[in-house]
Design an enzyme around this catalytic site. Structure first.
Site, mmCIF file in Angstrom:
data_model
loop_
_atom_site.group_PDB
_atom_site.id
_atom_site.type_symbol
_atom_site.label_atom_id
_atom_site.label_comp_id
_atom_site.label_asym_id
_atom_site.label_seq_id
_atom_site.Cartn_x
_atom_site.Cartn_y
_atom_site.Cartn_z
ATOM 1 N N LYS A 61 0.562 -1.134 -0.012
ATOM 2 C CA LYS A 61 -0.053 -0.012 -0.006
ATOM 3 C C LYS A 61 0.858 1.295 0.032
ATOM 4 O O LYS A 61 0.294 2.426 0.145
ATOM 5 C CB LYS A 61 -0.918 -0.090 1.083
ATOM 6 C CG LYS A 61 -2.036 -1.099 1.038
ATOM 7 C CD LYS A 61 -3.221 -0.601 1.750
ATOM 8 C CE LYS A 61 -3.740 -1.858 2.720
ATOM 9 N NZ LYS A 61 -4.895 -1.449 3.718
ATOM 10 N N HIS A 95 -9.511 19.318 3.865
ATOM 11 C CA HIS A 95 -8.399 18.797 4.504
ATOM 12 C C HIS A 95 -7.355 18.476 3.767
ATOM 13 O O HIS A 95 -6.363 17.734 3.895
ATOM 14 C CB HIS A 95 -8.951 17.047 4.805
ATOM 15 C CG HIS A 95 -10.105 17.279 5.746
ATOM 16 N ND1 HIS A 95 -10.125 17.675 7.164
ATOM 17 C CD2 HIS A 95 -11.389 16.731 5.484
ATOM 18 C CE1 HIS A 95 -11.333 17.583 7.823
ATOM 19 N NE2 HIS A 95 -12.038 17.031 6.701
ATOM 20 N N ARG A 123 -7.928 12.322 8.555
ATOM 21 C CA ARG A 123 -7.686 11.550 9.810
ATOM 22 C C ARG A 123 -6.167 11.663 9.842
ATOM 23 O O ARG A 123 -5.594 11.488 11.135
ATOM 24 C CB ARG A 123 -8.227 10.242 9.962
ATOM 25 C CG ARG A 123 -9.701 10.366 9.612
ATOM 26 C CD ARG A 123 -10.279 9.116 10.038
ATOM 27 N NE ARG A 123 -9.916 8.461 11.312
ATOM 28 C CZ ARG A 123 -10.559 7.152 11.557
ATOM 29 N NH1 ARG A 123 -10.814 6.360 10.667
ATOM 30 N NH2 ARG A 123 -9.961 6.737 12.692
ATOM 31 N N ARG A 165 4.835 -22.380 8.321
ATOM 32 C CA ARG A 165 4.263 -21.439 9.477
ATOM 33 C C ARG A 165 3.077 -22.565 10.078
ATOM 34 O O ARG A 165 2.150 -23.040 9.447
ATOM 35 C CB ARG A 165 3.765 -20.161 9.093
ATOM 36 C CG ARG A 165 4.841 -19.467 8.038
ATOM 37 C CD ARG A 165 5.949 -18.734 9.205
ATOM 38 N NE ARG A 165 5.099 -17.747 9.719
ATOM 39 C CZ ARG A 165 4.914 -16.385 9.344
ATOM 40 N NH1 ARG A 165 5.449 -16.157 8.210
ATOM 41 N NH2 ARG A 165 4.076 -15.445 9.946
ATOM 42 N N ARG A 275 -10.172 -6.421 15.333
ATOM 43 C CA ARG A 275 -11.194 -6.159 14.082
ATOM 44 C C ARG A 275 -12.186 -7.276 14.256
ATOM 45 O O ARG A 275 -12.589 -7.848 15.155
ATOM 46 C CB ARG A 275 -10.294 -6.209 12.922
ATOM 47 C CG ARG A 275 -9.576 -4.563 12.784
ATOM 48 C CD ARG A 275 -8.966 -4.485 11.430
ATOM 49 N NE ARG A 275 -7.807 -5.362 11.513
ATOM 50 C CZ ARG A 275 -6.846 -5.407 10.474
ATOM 51 N NH1 ARG A 275 -6.821 -4.863 9.392
ATOM 52 N NH2 ARG A 275 -5.890 -6.223 10.436
#
Ligand SMILES: [Zn+2]
Length: 290
Positions: A61, A95, A123, A165, A275
């Site tokens: 991202k 903003h 934010r 894993r 979450r």
């Protein structure tokens, strides 16, 4: 929150419109978005003025504008960030945090013209920083794995590492060192499509199952990318995290109590790392205890 496909839409849009342009002015209207740049707001601006943009790249991202001197302008949209392109003089967003005055390159059709690139973030969890020598890959994000829509992503390596894993497969999908860009929403959607419960441990899954899951992750992201891309032809780059994709196309995420589209069983929600996880309790069986 902008997910990876939307960040890719931003990257592709910036690439189309700003490569070749020169940064003429930088105006930092709020210090918080440049807090990770050790030079402070004025040093951040001074490092960028006069630089030519040679490319726009992405890892997970994070996106960055490669600069002609080998440095990079590294960015992350956080929860609510947007990169916007405007003609000069367009009204300021409420903003607006950082304004870049760009000049497009001279071309056969005439001299370059001014354009504004704006970082808007309500934010302010996102931010921008200059990465020294980061044009190819900023060292700040070199530890982040490639994402599954990156052409250089190595499927076999992902499968090998995941099968070593003992962590739950959903945690592995969110592990940025193993695979990047898969947020909570895409993880739940891909697991639902693969009929896999997120608590299944990586080392109990077969190679074909993991390859299948990777295919579903790509499909989910590709569908979101296609939808984000359709509204993106104008000289306007926008990510606001409110893509219509999330209203129309979700099978699991946010669907608590609604019937599973495959079997009709109500979708269930459980807490997951501060979450939620959403899954079909019939199609996605929980693992047996070891
Ligand atoms: Zn079901």
């Amino acid at each position: 929150m902008p997910e990876l496909p939307e960040v890719e839409v931003v990257r592709a849009g910036l690439e189309r419109h700003v490569v070749g342009s020169t940064i003429a002015t930088v105006e930092v209207l709020h210090p918080r978005p440049v807090r990770r740049d050790g030079r402070g707001a004025s040093g951040f601006a001074a490092a960028l003025v006069g630089q030519r943009i040679t490319g726009v790249r992405r890892r997970g991202k994070y996106f960055w504008l490669a600069l002609a001197d080998g440095d990079a302008l590294l960015g992350h949209l956080g929860m609510s960030g947007q990169m916007l392109l405007h003609e000069p003089g367009a009204p300021d967003e409420r903003h607006l945090r950082v304004r870049f005055g760009l000049r497009t390159p001279d071309g056969p059709s005439g001299p370059g013209r001014p354009m504004e690139m704006r970082f808007v973030d309500q934010r302010m969890f996102g931010g921008l920083a200059v990465s020294a020598g980061g044009a190819d890959l900023p060292s700040e994000i070199a530890h982040i794995a490639r994402d599954p829509i990156d052409p250089a992503f190595d499927d076999a390596e992902f499968v090998r590492r995941a099968r070593r894993r003992t962590s739950a497969i959903k945690r592995l999908l969110l592990d940025q060192g193993l695979i990047s860009g898969v947020g909570n929403i895409y993880a739940d959607e891909a697991l639902w499509r693969a009929r896999l419960h997120g608590e299944r441990p990586g080392d109990r899954l077969t190679g074909p199952v993991l390859r299948g899951l990777l295919g579903h992750v790509r499909d989910v992201m590709g569908e979101a990318l296609a939808q984000g891309g359709t509204s993106f032809d104008a000289l306007y780059v926008n990510v606001n995290g409110e893509s219509g994709y999330f209203d129309r196309s979700l099978d699991a995420y946010g669907q608590e109590g609604r019937p599973c589209r495959r079997c009709g069983t109500p979708i269930r929600r459980v807490a997951f790392m501060n979450r939620s996880s959403f899954f079909c309790p019939r199609c996605q069986r929980p693992p047996h205890r070891r």
